[in-house]
Design an enzyme around this catalytic site. Sequence first.
Site, short mmCIF file in Angstrom:
data_model
loop_
_atom_site.label_atom_id
_atom_site.label_comp_id
_atom_site.label_asym_id
_atom_site.label_seq_id
_atom_site.Cartn_x
_atom_site.Cartn_y
_atom_site.Cartn_z
N GLY A 1 0.75 -1.08 0.02
CA GLY A 1 0.02 0.02 0.11
C GLY A 1 1.16 1.24 -0.03
O GLY A 1 1.83 1.20 -0.69
N MET B 1 -16.96 -2.57 3.62
CA MET B 1 -17.38 -2.32 5.14
C MET B 1 -18.17 -1.16 5.18
O MET B 1 -19.24 -1.57 5.95
CB MET B 1 -16.18 -2.19 5.67
N TYR C 1 -11.74 5.26 13.77
CA TYR C 1 -10.77 5.83 12.70
C TYR C 1 -10.58 7.11 12.86
O TYR C 1 -9.36 7.57 12.97
CB TYR C 1 -11.13 5.38 11.38
N ASP D 1 6.63 -4.83 8.72
CA ASP D 1 5.16 -4.79 8.65
C ASP D 1 4.75 -6.00 9.53
O ASP D 1 5.54 -6.93 9.79
CB ASP D 1 5.10 -5.12 7.07
#
Length: 254
Positions: free
Chosen positions: A13, A192, A148, A33
């Site tokens: 990403g 989502m 978030y 990661d």
Amino acid sequence: MSRKVLVTAGASGIGRAIAERFLGEGDEVAICDADPAAVTAFSDAHPQAVSAVADVTSDADMSAFLDDLERRWAGVDVVCANAGTGGPAGAIETLDYGEWQRCLATNVHGAFLTCRWAAGVMKAQGHGLIVLTSSTAGLHGYPFRSPYASAKWAIIGLTKTLAMELGPHGIRVNAVCPGAVEGERMDRVVAMEARARGQTEEAIRESYVKGVSLRTWVTARDVANSIHFLASEAGARISGQILAIDGHTETLAP
């Protein structure tokens, strides 16, 4: 002269795009990661880079990785605290506390562990750049995505505070706020949100585009290019800034 650059969540990403942008300039790059498969794929593609599996929410993982990196490099020029997760979607009364905690841990606690190390190393050498990855969700209200949004607003506060705290030591601190970035991660977010809002994925995608003045999505490369600019001589006096790379988000409301 090559720079030493660390990118958390750098195997895929936005993180991978950042790492590859600096690698393309001949800089030394290290990534960590939590996804072992992604780390293997990155390492295969870029064997010259330092690659490690590490969970940014784990003090033990990060201490082991960062201590090893400090021994290898004896300093660092650019640290990109990029790790994050989208967290759950839904009305606040429906959200699970454990999912809330995991979202805050990855986004905020991971940034803390990364910046804590970077600050110590950079103070000792008298220079450095820290770039934290926030989001346009750190600049606007974001219905049905309260974990978030809360995490990304916290990143803005951390950025502003560290710019003040570390500036006298020659250390710059900025945040980037990507908008909707094309890719697999955003595909999962759209799915989502569609479930949480009872809408189609197409309708969610259209709402993102309509809420942006340029009527476009962003690429990971756009974000990487902006961070590369901050690390360049042209960005040498930029600190404490929140750089939105989003085509100008007008609203995140549905």
